[in-house]
Design a protein around this motif. Structure first.
Motif, PDB file in Angstrom:
ATOM      1  N   SER A  92       0.833  -1.204   0.000  1.00 24.81           N
ATOM      2  CA  SER A  92       0.000   0.000   0.000  1.00 24.81           C
ATOM      3  C   SER A  92       0.867   1.254   0.000  1.00 24.81           C
ATOM      4  N   LYS A  93       1.924   1.226   0.791  1.00 24.66           N
ATOM      5  CA  LYS A  93       2.847   2.360   0.837  1.00 24.66           C
ATOM      6  C   LYS A  93       3.487   2.573  -0.533  1.00 24.66           C
ATOM      7  N   ALA A  94       3.891   1.486  -1.187  1.00 22.71           N
ATOM      8  CA  ALA A  94       4.491   1.587  -2.519  1.00 22.71           C
ATOM      9  C   ALA A  94       3.482   2.145  -3.520  1.00 22.71           C
ATOM     10  N   ALA A  95       2.235   1.721  -3.429  1.00 20.74           N
ATOM     11  CA  ALA A  95       1.206   2.204  -4.358  1.00 20.74           C
ATOM     12  C   ALA A  95       0.946   3.696  -4.166  1.00 20.74           C
ATOM     13  N   VAL A  96       0.904   4.156  -2.928  1.00 18.67           N
ATOM     14  CA  VAL A  96       0.689   5.587  -2.664  1.00 18.67           C
ATOM     15  C   VAL A  96       1.856   6.401  -3.220  1.00 18.67           C
ATOM     16  N   GLU A 112       4.847   1.597 -14.751  1.00 20.56           N
ATOM     17  CA  GLU A 112       5.268   0.472 -13.912  1.00 20.56           C
ATOM     18  C   GLU A 112       5.985  -0.624 -14.693  1.00 20.56           C
ATOM     19  N   PRO A 113       5.455  -1.107 -15.833  1.00 20.25           N
ATOM     20  CA  PRO A 113       6.178  -2.165 -16.535  1.00 20.25           C
ATOM     21  C   PRO A 113       7.583  -1.763 -16.981  1.00 20.25           C
ATOM     22  N   LEU A 114       7.741  -0.543 -17.482  1.00 25.66           N
ATOM     23  CA  LEU A 114       9.076  -0.130 -17.925  1.00 25.66           C
ATOM     24  C   LEU A 114      10.034   0.055 -16.754  1.00 25.66           C
ATOM     25  N   MET A 115       9.545   0.600 -15.655  1.00 26.31           N
ATOM     26  CA  MET A 115      10.406   0.766 -14.478  1.00 26.31           C
ATOM     27  C   MET A 115      10.832  -0.594 -13.919  1.00 26.31           C
ATOM     28  N   VAL A 116       9.896  -1.539 -13.856  1.00 27.68           N
ATOM     29  CA  VAL A 116      10.224  -2.870 -13.328  1.00 27.68           C
ATOM     30  C   VAL A 116      11.178  -3.592 -14.270  1.00 27.68           C
ATOM     31  N   TYR A 117      10.970  -3.445 -15.579  1.00 27.35           N
ATOM     32  CA  TYR A 117      11.815  -4.140 -16.546  1.00 27.35           C
ATOM     33  C   TYR A 117      13.235  -3.571 -16.571  1.00 27.35           C
ATOM     34  N   PHE A 118      13.362  -2.256 -16.638  1.00 26.73           N
ATOM     35  CA  PHE A 118      14.685  -1.648 -16.780  1.00 26.73           C
ATOM     36  C   PHE A 118      15.396  -1.425 -15.445  1.00 26.73           C
ATOM     37  N   LEU A 119      14.671  -1.026 -14.415  1.00 29.61           N
ATOM     38  CA  LEU A 119      15.300  -0.656 -13.144  1.00 29.61           C
ATOM     39  C   LEU A 119      14.980  -1.609 -11.989  1.00 29.61           C
ATOM     40  N   VAL A 120      14.239  -2.665 -12.243  1.00 32.83           N
ATOM     41  CA  VAL A 120      13.840  -3.688 -11.289  1.00 32.83           C
ATOM     42  C   VAL A 120      12.744  -3.210 -10.329  1.00 32.83           C
ATOM     43  N   ASN A 121      12.675  -1.924 -10.037  1.00 31.55           N
ATOM     44  CA  ASN A 121      11.690  -1.394  -9.089  1.00 31.55           C
ATOM     45  C   ASN A 121      11.045  -0.131  -9.638  1.00 31.55           C
ATOM     46  N   THR A 122       9.859   0.166  -9.124  1.00 33.58           N
ATOM     47  CA  THR A 122       9.321   1.506  -9.307  1.00 33.58           C
ATOM     48  C   THR A 122       9.845   2.340  -8.143  1.00 33.58           C
ATOM     49  N   VAL A 123       9.555   3.614  -8.146  1.00 37.39           N
ATOM     50  CA  VAL A 123      10.001   4.475  -7.050  1.00 37.39           C
ATOM     51  C   VAL A 123       9.376   4.016  -5.728  1.00 37.39           C
ATOM     52  N   GLY A 124       8.103   3.668  -5.767  1.00 37.79           N
ATOM     53  CA  GLY A 124       7.423   3.202  -4.566  1.00 37.79           C
ATOM     54  C   GLY A 124       7.997   1.898  -4.033  1.00 37.79           C
ATOM     55  N   HIS A 125       8.333   0.986  -4.940  1.00 39.45           N
ATOM     56  CA  HIS A 125       8.946  -0.278  -4.517  1.00 39.45           C
ATOM     57  C   HIS A 125      10.308  -0.030  -3.872  1.00 39.45           C
ATOM     58  N   LYS A 126      11.071   0.888  -4.460  1.00 39.60           N
ATOM     59  CA  LYS A 126      12.415   1.164  -3.943  1.00 39.60           C
ATOM     60  C   LYS A 126      12.336   1.749  -2.532  1.00 39.60           C
ATOM     61  N   VAL A 127      11.435   2.704  -2.331  1.00 42.03           N
ATOM     62  CA  VAL A 127      11.291   3.317  -1.010  1.00 42.03           C
ATOM     63  C   VAL A 127      10.781   2.291   0.007  1.00 42.03           C
ATOM     64  N   SER A 128       9.878   1.404  -0.418  1.00 45.05           N
ATOM     65  CA  SER A 128       9.311   0.398   0.482  1.00 45.05           C
ATOM     66  C   SER A 128      10.184  -0.851   0.592  1.00 45.05           C
TER      67      SER A 128
END
Length: 92
Positions: free
Chosen positions: A14-18, A58-74
């Motif tokens: 949820s934190k990552a989604a926000v 989201e798909p491009l961030m996950v594919y190229f950088l492994v995470n989105t910004v929310g995933h990285k922070v969480s």
């Protein structure tokens, strides 16, 4: 997965989604400001820009950088379960 682990996982997701939604809003504001600098940009460029932001962020961030910004922070990692590699673009 026990109940406590499941609840903490939901909190992290949820934190990552926000955070990702905040990033999307910032991208929309920046894109709108860029378009406002031009006299009359074609409608298809606006549509493509907003589709890119909403559908491909989201798909491009996950594919190229492994995470989105929310995933990285969480501290959430998106990996392939079978071999622990990064996801392919269609799976992302």
């Amino acid at each position: 997965m026990n109940e406590k682990h499941r609840i903490s996982w939901c909190i992290f997701k949820s934190k990552a989604a926000v955070i990702d939604n905040i990033v999307l809003i910032i991208l929309i504001v920046i894109t709108t400001d860029i378009f406002s600098m031009f006299n009359k940009p074609p409608v298809y460029t606006k549509v493509l820009a907003f589709l890119f932001i909403f559908i491909l962020y989201e798909p491009l961030m996950v594919y190229f950088l492994v995470n989105t910004v929310g995933h990285k922070v969480s501290k959430i990692k998106v990996r392939n379960i079978k071999n622990e590699n990064n996801l392919s673009l269609p799976k992302a």
